[in-house]
Motif scaffolding. Structure first.
Motif, PDB file in Angstrom:
ATOM      1  N   LEU A   1       0.831  -1.199   0.000  1.00 13.90           N
ATOM      2  CA  LEU A   1       0.000   0.000   0.000  1.00 13.90           C
ATOM      3  C   LEU A   1       0.869   1.254   0.000  1.00 13.90           C
ATOM      4  O   LEU A   1       1.892   1.303   0.670  1.00 13.90           O
ATOM      5  N   LYS A   2       0.443   2.256  -0.779  1.00 14.74           N
ATOM      6  CA  LYS A   2       1.104   3.560  -0.787  1.00 14.74           C
ATOM      7  C   LYS A   2       0.037   4.630  -0.627  1.00 14.74           C
ATOM      8  O   LYS A   2      -1.060   4.500  -1.167  1.00 14.74           O
TER       9      LYS A   2
ATOM     10  N   GLU B   1     -11.593  -4.411   4.230  1.00 13.13           N
ATOM     11  CA  GLU B   1     -10.940  -3.799   3.064  1.00 13.13           C
ATOM     12  C   GLU B   1      -9.423  -3.770   3.256  1.00 13.13           C
ATOM     13  O   GLU B   1      -8.656  -3.747   2.301  1.00 13.13           O
ATOM     14  N   TYR B   2      -9.028  -3.752   4.495  1.00 17.85           N
ATOM     15  CA  TYR B   2      -7.632  -3.800   4.917  1.00 17.85           C
ATOM     16  C   TYR B   2      -6.854  -4.896   4.184  1.00 17.85           C
ATOM     17  O   TYR B   2      -5.672  -4.748   3.888  1.00 17.85           O
ATOM     18  N   PHE B   3      -7.541  -6.016   3.881  1.00 19.52           N
ATOM     19  CA  PHE B   3      -6.852  -7.209   3.389  1.00 19.52           C
ATOM     20  C   PHE B   3      -7.109  -7.530   1.924  1.00 19.52           C
ATOM     21  O   PHE B   3      -6.797  -8.623   1.471  1.00 19.52           O
ATOM     22  N   HIS B   4      -7.687  -6.597   1.188  1.00 16.71           N
ATOM     23  CA  HIS B   4      -7.899  -6.812  -0.250  1.00 16.71           C
ATOM     24  C   HIS B   4      -6.520  -6.845  -0.917  1.00 16.71           C
ATOM     25  O   HIS B   4      -5.829  -5.831  -0.962  1.00 16.71           O
ATOM     26  N   PRO B   5      -6.088  -8.002  -1.440  1.00 15.56           N
ATOM     27  CA  PRO B   5      -4.720  -8.114  -1.959  1.00 15.56           C
ATOM     28  C   PRO B   5      -4.438  -7.248  -3.184  1.00 15.56           C
ATOM     29  O   PRO B   5      -3.292  -6.877  -3.430  1.00 15.56           O
ATOM     30  N   GLY B   6      -5.484  -6.911  -3.944  1.00 16.48           N
ATOM     31  CA  GLY B   6      -5.275  -6.161  -5.174  1.00 16.48           C
ATOM     32  C   GLY B   6      -5.166  -4.664  -5.003  1.00 16.48           C
ATOM     33  O   GLY B   6      -4.799  -3.954  -5.949  1.00 16.48           O
ATOM     34  N   GLN B   7      -5.443  -4.159  -3.800  1.00 21.53           N
ATOM     35  CA  GLN B   7      -5.363  -2.714  -3.589  1.00 21.53           C
ATOM     36  C   GLN B   7      -3.914  -2.298  -3.361  1.00 21.53           C
ATOM     37  O   GLN B   7      -3.169  -2.947  -2.637  1.00 21.53           O
TER      38      GLN B   7
ATOM     39  N   GLU C   1       5.181  -5.331  -5.698  1.00 23.12           N
ATOM     40  CA  GLU C   1       5.483  -3.944  -6.072  1.00 23.12           C
ATOM     41  C   GLU C   1       4.308  -3.387  -6.858  1.00 23.12           C
ATOM     42  O   GLU C   1       3.917  -3.922  -7.893  1.00 23.12           O
ATOM     43  N   GLY C   2       3.740  -2.310  -6.357  1.00 24.46           N
ATOM     44  CA  GLY C   2       2.592  -1.701  -7.015  1.00 24.46           C
ATOM     45  C   GLY C   2       3.001  -0.545  -7.913  1.00 24.46           C
ATOM     46  O   GLY C   2       4.182  -0.205  -8.012  1.00 24.46           O
ATOM     47  N   PRO C   3       2.027   0.075  -8.579  1.00 27.76           N
ATOM     48  CA  PRO C   3       2.326   1.219  -9.442  1.00 27.76           C
ATOM     49  C   PRO C   3       2.775   2.413  -8.619  1.00 27.76           C
ATOM     50  O   PRO C   3       2.470   2.514  -7.423  1.00 27.76           O
TER      51      PRO C   3
END
Length: 247
Positions: free
Chosen positions: A60-61, A122-128, A199-201
């Motif tokens: 998360l960022k 929502e804390y654990f939604h892997p795609g966020q 690693e996210g966008p």
């Protein structure tokens, strides 16, 4: 006298505090900074990832751009999921049931079990991969059904959202070697709490700054400036009424 009463009623409605107090300026816990709050969430997400072998859990960022979505909300009734974000503390019974079964099957730490029994899933939604929040001038209440099928409620004076996904289902969870389903690889050092997460966008550059306006060379927070603008408007109206009465 009647005119003064009308002015007073109108002034009271205009001077009402805006729904959003401020965004991103305060930590979710007064003893920590914003970055520390995000780090804590990443650390707990990583713990769940390793506990049940989730292979696609993103880091998360904090994304200031999501604050624009929050500023569109004008009352507690407006707090709902959007096409590119999901609001925390909104009940989703199907996903909650799935997470509870997961916790039971894997004999997870009590920390996760406790969270899965509220609506804070929502804390654990892997795609966020993004997070943002705003403080409110009011308290909003959200109801949910606990594991004993009893109604419970949560009261909060903050809105917290995750993006960029607006949906949430069991299929969002992929299982296997942690990090094996990361399209951009995993987070690598230097990192403290988010290492090994996907690693996210990058956070998009914010081209507009609705929360800040420059006036006479000074930076003014638009949220805090709203009441001031209301006062100016009210005095202008009172002055106009007085002029009308004179002439």
């Amino acid at each position: 006298m009647e005119k003064l009463l009308v002015i007073f009623i109108f002034a009271s409605s205009v001077m009402a505090e805006p729904f959003i107090k401020s965004c991103g300026n305060f930590s979710l816990r007064t003893s920590s900074s914003r970055d520390e709050d995000v780090d804590t969430r990443n650390n707990i997400r990583k713990g769940l990832m390793k506990a049940v072998n989730i292979s696609n859990m993103f880091e998360l960022k904090y994304n200031p751009n999501l604050e624009d979505e929050l500023r569109k909300m004008k009352s507690c009734d407006d707090i709902n999921h959007g096409p590119n974000f999901r609001v925390d503390l909104k009940p989703d019974e199907k996903v909650k049931t799935f997470l509870q079964k997961l916790a039971k099957a894997m004999k997870l730490n009590i920390l996760y079990v406790g969270m899965f029994h509220t609506s804070a899933i929502e804390y654990f939604h892997p795609g966020q991969s993004f997070i943002a929040w705003c403080d409110l001038n009011v308290k909003c209440k959200e109801e949910y059904v606990d594991d004993k099928n009893e109604k419970q409620s949560i009261e909060t004076d903050k809105i917290l959202i995750y993006g960029p996904m607006g949906t949430y289902s069991e299929s969002d969870f992929k299982f296997g070697e942690p990090g094996s389903d990361c399209p951009n690889g995993v987070v690598t050092p230097p990192c403290e709490w988010s290492c090994e997460l996907c690693e996210g966008p990058e956070v998009p550059v914010k081209t507009t700054t609705p929360s800040k306006e420059m006036s006479a060379g000074n930076s003014i927070d638009a949220d805090s400036a709203a009441p001031f603008a209301s006062v100016v408007l009210i005095y202008s109206i009172i002055l106009l009424v007085n002029i009308v009465n004179v002439y």
